[in-house]
Motif scaffolding. Structure first.
Motif, PDB file in Angstrom:
ATOM      1  N   ILE A  46       3.611 -19.494  31.108  1.00  0.00           N
ATOM      2  CA  ILE A  46       3.296 -18.408  30.171  1.00  0.00           C
ATOM      3  C   ILE A  46       4.169 -18.516  28.927  1.00  0.00           C
ATOM      4  O   ILE A  46       3.694 -18.366  27.798  1.00  0.00           O
ATOM      5  CB  ILE A  46       3.474 -17.034  30.849  1.00  0.00           C
ATOM      6  N   ALA A  47       5.454 -18.814  29.123  1.00  0.00           N
ATOM      7  CA  ALA A  47       6.365 -18.984  27.992  1.00  0.00           C
ATOM      8  C   ALA A  47       5.909 -20.144  27.113  1.00  0.00           C
ATOM      9  O   ALA A  47       5.954 -20.064  25.874  1.00  0.00           O
ATOM     10  CB  ALA A  47       7.789 -19.211  28.483  1.00  0.00           C
ATOM     11  N   ALA A  48       5.459 -21.239  27.755  1.00  0.00           N
ATOM     12  CA  ALA A  48       4.986 -22.396  26.988  1.00  0.00           C
ATOM     13  C   ALA A  48       3.756 -22.036  26.158  1.00  0.00           C
ATOM     14  O   ALA A  48       3.628 -22.451  25.000  1.00  0.00           O
ATOM     15  CB  ALA A  48       4.660 -23.547  27.942  1.00  0.00           C
ATOM     16  N   ALA A  49       2.854 -21.233  26.739  1.00  0.00           N
ATOM     17  CA  ALA A  49       1.660 -20.816  26.003  1.00  0.00           C
ATOM     18  C   ALA A  49       2.021 -19.932  24.814  1.00  0.00           C
ATOM     19  O   ALA A  49       1.469 -20.083  23.715  1.00  0.00           O
ATOM     20  CB  ALA A  49       0.706 -20.075  26.938  1.00  0.00           C
ATOM     21  N   PHE A  52       3.581 -22.067  22.166  1.00  0.00           N
ATOM     22  CA  PHE A  52       2.530 -22.839  21.492  1.00  0.00           C
ATOM     23  C   PHE A  52       1.809 -21.976  20.466  1.00  0.00           C
ATOM     24  O   PHE A  52       1.562 -22.411  19.334  1.00  0.00           O
ATOM     25  CB  PHE A  52       1.527 -23.375  22.522  1.00  0.00           C
ATOM     26  N   GLY A  53       1.468 -20.733  20.860  1.00  0.00           N
ATOM     27  CA  GLY A  53       0.803 -19.824  19.931  1.00  0.00           C
ATOM     28  C   GLY A  53       1.652 -19.512  18.718  1.00  0.00           C
ATOM     29  O   GLY A  53       1.153 -19.455  17.585  1.00  0.00           O
ATOM     30  N   LEU A  54       2.959 -19.325  18.940  1.00  0.00           N
ATOM     31  CA  LEU A  54       3.868 -19.084  17.811  1.00  0.00           C
ATOM     32  C   LEU A  54       3.958 -20.317  16.914  1.00  0.00           C
ATOM     33  O   LEU A  54       4.056 -20.203  15.684  1.00  0.00           O
ATOM     34  CB  LEU A  54       5.256 -18.704  18.331  1.00  0.00           C
ATOM     35  N   GLY A  55       3.911 -21.503  17.540  1.00  0.00           N
ATOM     36  CA  GLY A  55       3.912 -22.731  16.751  1.00  0.00           C
ATOM     37  C   GLY A  55       2.669 -22.840  15.885  1.00  0.00           C
ATOM     38  O   GLY A  55       2.733 -23.270  14.718  1.00  0.00           O
ATOM     39  N   VAL A  56       1.530 -22.443  16.448  1.00  0.00           N
ATOM     40  CA  VAL A  56       0.289 -22.433  15.660  1.00  0.00           C
ATOM     41  C   VAL A  56       0.434 -21.473  14.483  1.00  0.00           C
ATOM     42  O   VAL A  56      -0.008 -21.764  13.361  1.00  0.00           O
ATOM     43  CB  VAL A  56      -0.911 -22.025  16.552  1.00  0.00           C
ATOM     44  N   TRP A  57       1.066 -20.330  14.742  1.00  0.00           N
ATOM     45  CA  TRP A  57       1.289 -19.342  13.669  1.00  0.00           C
ATOM     46  C   TRP A  57       2.119 -19.949  12.537  1.00  0.00           C
ATOM     47  O   TRP A  57       1.798 -19.808  11.363  1.00  0.00           O
ATOM     48  CB  TRP A  57       2.013 -18.128  14.253  1.00  0.00           C
ATOM     49  N   VAL A  58       3.203 -20.645  12.905  1.00  0.00           N
ATOM     50  CA  VAL A  58       4.101 -21.216  11.900  1.00  0.00           C
ATOM     51  C   VAL A  58       3.404 -22.299  11.079  1.00  0.00           C
ATOM     52  O   VAL A  58       3.528 -22.345   9.850  1.00  0.00           O
ATOM     53  CB  VAL A  58       5.363 -21.799  12.574  1.00  0.00           C
ATOM     54  N   PHE A  59       2.650 -23.178  11.756  1.00  0.00           N
ATOM     55  CA  PHE A  59       2.086 -24.338  11.072  1.00  0.00           C
ATOM     56  C   PHE A  59       0.674 -24.122  10.523  1.00  0.00           C
ATOM     57  O   PHE A  59       0.263 -24.826   9.603  1.00  0.00           O
ATOM     58  CB  PHE A  59       2.072 -25.539  12.016  1.00  0.00           C
ATOM     59  N   SER A  60      -0.065 -23.140  11.104  1.00  0.00           N
ATOM     60  CA  SER A  60      -1.457 -22.972  10.659  1.00  0.00           C
ATOM     61  C   SER A  60      -1.817 -21.543  10.280  1.00  0.00           C
ATOM     62  O   SER A  60      -2.956 -21.283   9.895  1.00  0.00           O
ATOM     63  CB  SER A  60      -2.421 -23.454  11.753  1.00  0.00           C
ATOM     64  N   ALA A  65      -3.493 -18.563  15.034  1.00  0.00           N
ATOM     65  CA  ALA A  65      -2.669 -18.113  16.157  1.00  0.00           C
ATOM     66  C   ALA A  65      -3.373 -16.996  16.916  1.00  0.00           C
ATOM     67  O   ALA A  65      -3.382 -16.974  18.162  1.00  0.00           O
ATOM     68  CB  ALA A  65      -1.310 -17.631  15.647  1.00  0.00           C
ATOM     69  N   GLY A  66      -3.974 -16.063  16.182  1.00  0.00           N
ATOM     70  CA  GLY A  66      -4.729 -14.989  16.824  1.00  0.00           C
ATOM     71  C   GLY A  66      -5.908 -15.525  17.618  1.00  0.00           C
ATOM     72  O   GLY A  66      -6.212 -15.032  18.711  1.00  0.00           O
ATOM     73  N   GLU A  67      -6.575 -16.556  17.098  1.00  0.00           N
ATOM     74  CA  GLU A  67      -7.690 -17.171  17.808  1.00  0.00           C
ATOM     75  C   GLU A  67      -7.218 -17.793  19.117  1.00  0.00           C
ATOM     76  O   GLU A  67      -7.877 -17.671  20.154  1.00  0.00           O
ATOM     77  CB  GLU A  67      -8.352 -18.232  16.927  1.00  0.00           C
ATOM     78  N   PHE A  68      -6.051 -18.462  19.059  1.00  0.00           N
ATOM     79  CA  PHE A  68      -5.536 -19.075  20.291  1.00  0.00           C
ATOM     80  C   PHE A  68      -5.207 -18.009  21.333  1.00  0.00           C
ATOM     81  O   PHE A  68      -5.599 -18.129  22.499  1.00  0.00           O
ATOM     82  CB  PHE A  68      -4.285 -19.912  20.007  1.00  0.00           C
ATOM     83  N   PHE A  69      -4.468 -16.972  20.922  1.00  0.00           N
ATOM     84  CA  PHE A  69      -4.069 -15.943  21.889  1.00  0.00           C
ATOM     85  C   PHE A  69      -5.284 -15.227  22.467  1.00  0.00           C
ATOM     86  O   PHE A  69      -5.331 -14.932  23.666  1.00  0.00           O
ATOM     87  CB  PHE A  69      -3.108 -14.950  21.246  1.00  0.00           C
ATOM     88  N   ALA A  70      -6.282 -14.946  21.619  1.00  0.00           N
ATOM     89  CA  ALA A  70      -7.496 -14.292  22.116  1.00  0.00           C
ATOM     90  C   ALA A  70      -8.221 -15.198  23.105  1.00  0.00           C
ATOM     91  O   ALA A  70      -8.676 -14.746  24.169  1.00  0.00           O
ATOM     92  CB  ALA A  70      -8.414 -13.938  20.948  1.00  0.00           C
ATOM     93  N   GLY A  71      -8.319 -16.483  22.767  1.00  0.00           N
ATOM     94  CA  GLY A  71      -8.983 -17.424  23.666  1.00  0.00           C
ATOM     95  C   GLY A  71      -8.232 -17.621  24.959  1.00  0.00           C
ATOM     96  O   GLY A  71      -8.829 -17.664  26.052  1.00  0.00           O
ATOM     97  N   TRP A  72      -6.913 -17.706  24.877  1.00  0.00           N
ATOM     98  CA  TRP A  72      -6.085 -17.895  26.071  1.00  0.00           C
ATOM     99  C   TRP A  72      -6.203 -16.694  27.009  1.00  0.00           C
ATOM    100  O   TRP A  72      -6.391 -16.858  28.223  1.00  0.00           O
ATOM    101  CB  TRP A  72      -4.632 -18.117  25.648  1.00  0.00           C
ATOM    102  N   LEU A  73      -6.111 -15.475  26.473  1.00  0.00           N
ATOM    103  CA  LEU A  73      -6.237 -14.285  27.302  1.00  0.00           C
ATOM    104  C   LEU A  73      -7.607 -14.197  27.953  1.00  0.00           C
ATOM    105  O   LEU A  73      -7.740 -13.814  29.124  1.00  0.00           O
ATOM    106  CB  LEU A  73      -5.966 -13.030  26.465  1.00  0.00           C
ATOM    107  N   THR A  74      -8.642 -14.546  27.196  1.00  0.00           N
ATOM    108  CA  THR A  74      -9.993 -14.512  27.745  1.00  0.00           C
ATOM    109  C   THR A  74     -10.150 -15.522  28.873  1.00  0.00           C
ATOM    110  O   THR A  74     -10.675 -15.204  29.947  1.00  0.00           O
ATOM    111  CB  THR A  74     -11.028 -14.793  26.634  1.00  0.00           C
TER     112      THR A  74
END
Length: 338
Positions: A46-49, A52-60, A65-74
């Motif tokens: 969970i920490a790795a996920a 990763f989402g925070l990394g997406v936020w920083v770089f993209s 980042a919101g798309e990743f977190f929404a997809g991961w939770l789903t």
């Protein structure tokens, strides 16, 4: 979102190494994991996920980042629903507890490979035909209605059974299968001079193919939240990585999530509506609005993420409140509790 080739390569190598390490460790030392063991592993995943989402936020940026977190939770919530079927499969085939980790791991690896193929096909279809969102949306709404009907009036005492699919029946008919668990985690063995499949082979095929059927819902659902193949893949990877630990950690708690099916039905319906609205917003079909874009609300990712959190939160709270109420009522009547 532009992903360099080297990022894809590094990501795939890391994923392969992590799963290979797990398989080698479990293959050599099959055991029933302790609560501490699965809690630590689940916390790491969970920490790795989250990282990763925070990394997406920083770089993209926040959008991706919101798309990743929404997809991961789903994907995670849909995967939890899979665990009910996994429990039934394990019980049906009488898998010893010490071998269940290995069976789950191999089944998850098979599922990830097949989902990867689905993701590639889905991404190619979306790039080629924008109207595919109409089909995805309609399919998710149909699935949501079907799931809701199955769960309305479905009592906790109802018996569920696992029916072997056509592939399993064909394999068992074509190849000799031993019923003995003496061969442990091996998939094939030698008995009376003949090569036979072990029960472990049948179980991992059952787990993998069952998860493939669930992917028919989850892959269109996540494409309704992000059209970035890299984010779709990573959301699935992180969801499946923690699935084995959830199986052992939650255990009987799964039975308390009595409204999970209804919650997932609402979630799939929401994403289905979002997909159809997006399809209308991007419309190119000549028989709809003359082939022009329809001025409808294209639901933003921040709203989708908020809706997902609310739906899952209400589902969990309502489920636990219902089971707690039933336990208290049973206690007042002096009935034994599970």
């Amino acid at each position: 979102m532009s992903i360099p080739s080297w990022v894809w390569i590094v990501t795939l190598v890391v994923v392969v190494v992590v799963f290979a390490f797990d398989l080698l460790v479990l293959g050599r030392r099959p055991h029933e994991p302790s609560r501490r063991e699965v809690s630590i592993a689940l916390g790491v995943y969970i920490a790795a996920a989250v990282l990763f989402g925070l990394g997406v936020w920083v770089f993209s940026g926040g959008q991706h980042a919101g798309e990743f977190f929404a997809g991961w939770l789903t994907e995670y919530s849909l995967s939890i629903d899979n665990l009910f079927i996994f429990l039934i499969i394990m019980a049906k085939f009488g898998v010893p507890r010490k071998y269940q980790q290995f069976a789950l791991m191999v089944g998850i690896v098979m599922a990830l490979v097949m989902r990867g193929i689905f993701i590639l096909v889905g991404a190619a279809a979306i790039n080629q035909w924008s109207w595919i969102f109409y089909i995805f949306g309609a399919f998710l709404i149909y699935t949501a209605v079907k799931l809701a009907k199955e769960n309305i009036g479905h009592g906790e005492e109802d018996d569920e059974d696992f029916q072997e699919n056509a592939l399993l029946r064909a394999i068992e008919k074509r190849f000799p299968v031993t019923q003995s668990w003496d061969h442990g985690t091996r998939l094939r063995a030698l008995e009376n001079g003949k090569r036979v499949l072990t029960p472990m082979a049948i179980v991992v095929i059952a787990l993998g193919t069952t998860d493939l059927l669930f992917a028919l819902d989850s892959i269109p659902a996540i494409f309704g939240l992000t059209q970035e193949p890299y984010l779709v893949l990573m959301a699935n990877v992180f969801a499946l990585m923690g699935l084995r630990q959830l199986y052992f950690l939650l255990g009987d708690l799964l039975k308390r999530l009595v409204y999970l099916g209804l919650g997932l039905a609402v979630l799939l319906a929401f994403i289905g509506v979002k997909l159809i609205l997006h399809a209308l917003h991007e419309n190119e079909l000549p028989f709809i609005n003359g082939g022009e874009h329809v001025p409808v609300w294209d639901i933003p990712i921040w709203f989708s993420l908020g809706a997902i959190l609310v739906i899952l939160g209400v589902t969990a709270i309502a489920s636990l409140a219902r089971t707690r109420g039933k336990r208290r009522a049973a206690a007042r009547r002096g009935e034994p509790q599970d």
